[in-house]
Write a protein that holds these residues in place. Structure first.
Motif, PDB file in Angstrom:
ATOM      1  N   THR A   1       7.119   0.090   1.671  1.00 62.35           N
ATOM      2  CA  THR A   1       5.947  -0.898   1.428  1.00 62.35           C
ATOM      3  C   THR A   1       6.424  -1.520   0.163  1.00 62.35           C
ATOM      4  O   THR A   1       6.399  -2.777   0.030  1.00 62.35           O
TER       5      THR A   1
ATOM      6  N   HIS B   1       7.434  -5.377  -0.349  1.00 63.78           N
ATOM      7  CA  HIS B   1       6.551  -6.353  -1.359  1.00 63.78           C
ATOM      8  C   HIS B   1       7.474  -7.178  -2.027  1.00 63.78           C
ATOM      9  O   HIS B   1       7.402  -8.180  -2.348  1.00 63.78           O
ATOM     10  N   GLU B   2       8.414  -6.504  -2.437  1.00 64.04           N
ATOM     11  CA  GLU B   2       9.436  -6.930  -3.392  1.00 64.04           C
ATOM     12  C   GLU B   2      10.482  -7.988  -2.656  1.00 64.04           C
ATOM     13  O   GLU B   2      10.400  -9.219  -3.269  1.00 64.04           O
TER      14      GLU B   2
ATOM     15  N   LEU C   1       6.775 -10.505  -0.768  1.00 69.89           N
ATOM     16  CA  LEU C   1       5.534 -10.965  -1.606  1.00 69.89           C
ATOM     17  C   LEU C   1       5.995 -11.459  -2.943  1.00 69.89           C
ATOM     18  O   LEU C   1       5.920 -12.397  -3.184  1.00 69.89           O
TER      19      LEU C   1
END
Length: 436
Positions: free
Chosen positions: A7, A11-12, A15
């Protein structure tokens, strides 16, 4: 289920890579797993008291059974609905929302509702309505305030929210908190409205004294200037009243709700305004729509929220919790050289520290010890402290023990080493002695 490491990597990559270093600094690099009531757990099973509640979204706790049931029942019968058509669900909720505002001692009341999908959209409409109804262009708003990240709502907030995007909506004039007692000196022939959060959240949950707010209402009325109140975080019972403006025995011309209005289950927001403003639609009734605003599923959640927020027993519990935390923090402040006091109306609360460096350290320790909270972004001397309103007294006592432990472990940090803090290491407002 995707693992924590996967996750974080996603995300890195997809997002925001620039948020991760900040998240890690304060223990915010949490991936939510199970959530229930006043708690959520990360994927490793660590439990957190949720004292941020996403700015008031989880006033009724995570996955409140009554809200979940209302939405599940609605899904058996309706979908989002069509914003071009009339709706039993929207109509019923609008009536309940207008009535929840009550009536002042002088007989003032609200009249009509426009639904939105989020708070920024609700405030954007509030500004449109103020300009359209008055035919004037200027909105006075609070320096260091916040009303959302989009359009006109962004223009009404602190300049950091517009400067980064090279975007500055015209017609917004910023007034400092200290100048609210003389707000009328900022009026001119083009002033359409004064806009405030009833209690400015991002500016540190500063309590506006009753005398000041009543003065603002008096002079706005005398000069034909509208009063817009943002109740997106303060509303739905958070302050110990259904709406925070009820503490002041005033009625705004327009107010907005969101966040907690959703019950934490389905997004919905609303703008409520005086009946006479409806004339804006007379020439063209089709000048405003919100495709997802007032979705019929969201209406089911919001009705349940208003049932709680207007229930005397529920509000009595909120005020009992408020008394407990006020007394506990005041006693802690007497024993500690780190805590200045508590900014508070009902359960709309922020713990004020003696300086920014101590606050930043305390927030990091709180998160490490399983109390998820954040500092106020525009007044970093205080940590927002907003547990769910359904918290039991036993949970409140357990939470306060963790707060005391965390503050005792907090040591002031060197803010100059962080680019994020180097430009804002002093609090804007000293508020601990302010009272309603």
């Amino acid at each position: 289920m995707t693992s924590r490491d996967e996750t974080v990597q996603l995300h890195e990559t997809y997002l925001s890579k620039h948020k991760l270093p900040l998240f890690k600094q304060f223990g915010w690099d949490v991936v939510e797993g199970k959530r229930e009531g006043v708690f959520f757990w990360d994927l490793d099973g660590k439990r957190y008291f949720d004292c941020h509640v996403c700015g008031g979204v989880y006033n009724l706790g995570h996955r409140n059974p009554k809200v979940v049931k209302a939405v599940r029942d609605a899904l058996d019968h309706v979908d989002l609905g069509n914003h071009h058509l009339m709706s039993s669900e929207r109509s019923r909720l609008a009536k309940k929302l207008v009535e929840s505002a009550g009536e002042t001692s002088s007989g003032e009341r609200m009249g009509r509702v426009v639904f939105a999908s989020g708070g920024g959209e609700a405030m954007d409409f509030a500004f449109k309505m103020a300009k359209g109804y008055t035919g004037k262009s200027t909105i006075l708003c609070l320096e260091g305030g916040y009303h959302g990240h989009t359009g006109l709502s962004m223009g009404a907030g602190d300049e950091k929210y517009t400067d980064a995007w090279n975007y500055k909506p015209e017609g917004f004039v910023k007034v400092s908190l200290e100048d609210l007692d003389r707000i009328e000196t900022f009026f001119d022939e083009d002033t359409a409205a004064v806009s405030l959060e009833t209690i400015p959240a991002t500016l540190g949950m500063n309590v506006i004294p009753r005398k000041t707010m009543q003065h603002i209402r008096k002079v706005t009325r005398e000069h034909g200037v509208l009063l817009i109140l943002d109740e997106i975080q303060t509303g739905c019972g958070r302050s110990g009243r259904t709406w925070a403006f009820q503490h002041y025995d005033i009625m705004p011309d327009i107010f907005a709700t969101g966040k907690g209005f959703s019950g934490g289950i389905y997004p919905i927001a609303a703008t409520v305004y005086r009946d006479e403003m409806e004339q804006v639609y007379e020439q063209n009734p089709m000048i405003h729509f919100s495709t997802f605003g007032g979705s019929e599923i969201g209406c089911a959640a919001a009705e349940t929220v208003l049932d709680h927020a207007t229930d005397p027993d529920f509000l009595a519990h909120v005020n009992a919790l408020s008394d407990f935390f006020r007394n506990a923090v005041e006693e802690l402040a007497e024993r500690s050289n780190k805590v200045a006091g508590l900014r508070q109306i009902g359960m709309f609360q922020a713990i004020e520290f003696v300086d920014v460096a101590t606050c930043i350290s305390a927030v990091a320790r709180l998160n490490e010890n399983g109390v998820f909270c954040v500092f106020s972004n525009n007044d970093r001397v205080c940590a927002q402290f907003m547990p769910p309103l359904i918290m039991t007294m036993e949970e409140a006592e357990e939470l306060m023990a963790l707060v005391e432990k965390s503050i005792s472990e907090a040591d002031a940090v060197d803010l100059t080493s962080s680019e994020f803090f180097s430009t804002q290491t002093e609090a804007r407002i000293r508020n601990v002695n302010r009272r309603l």
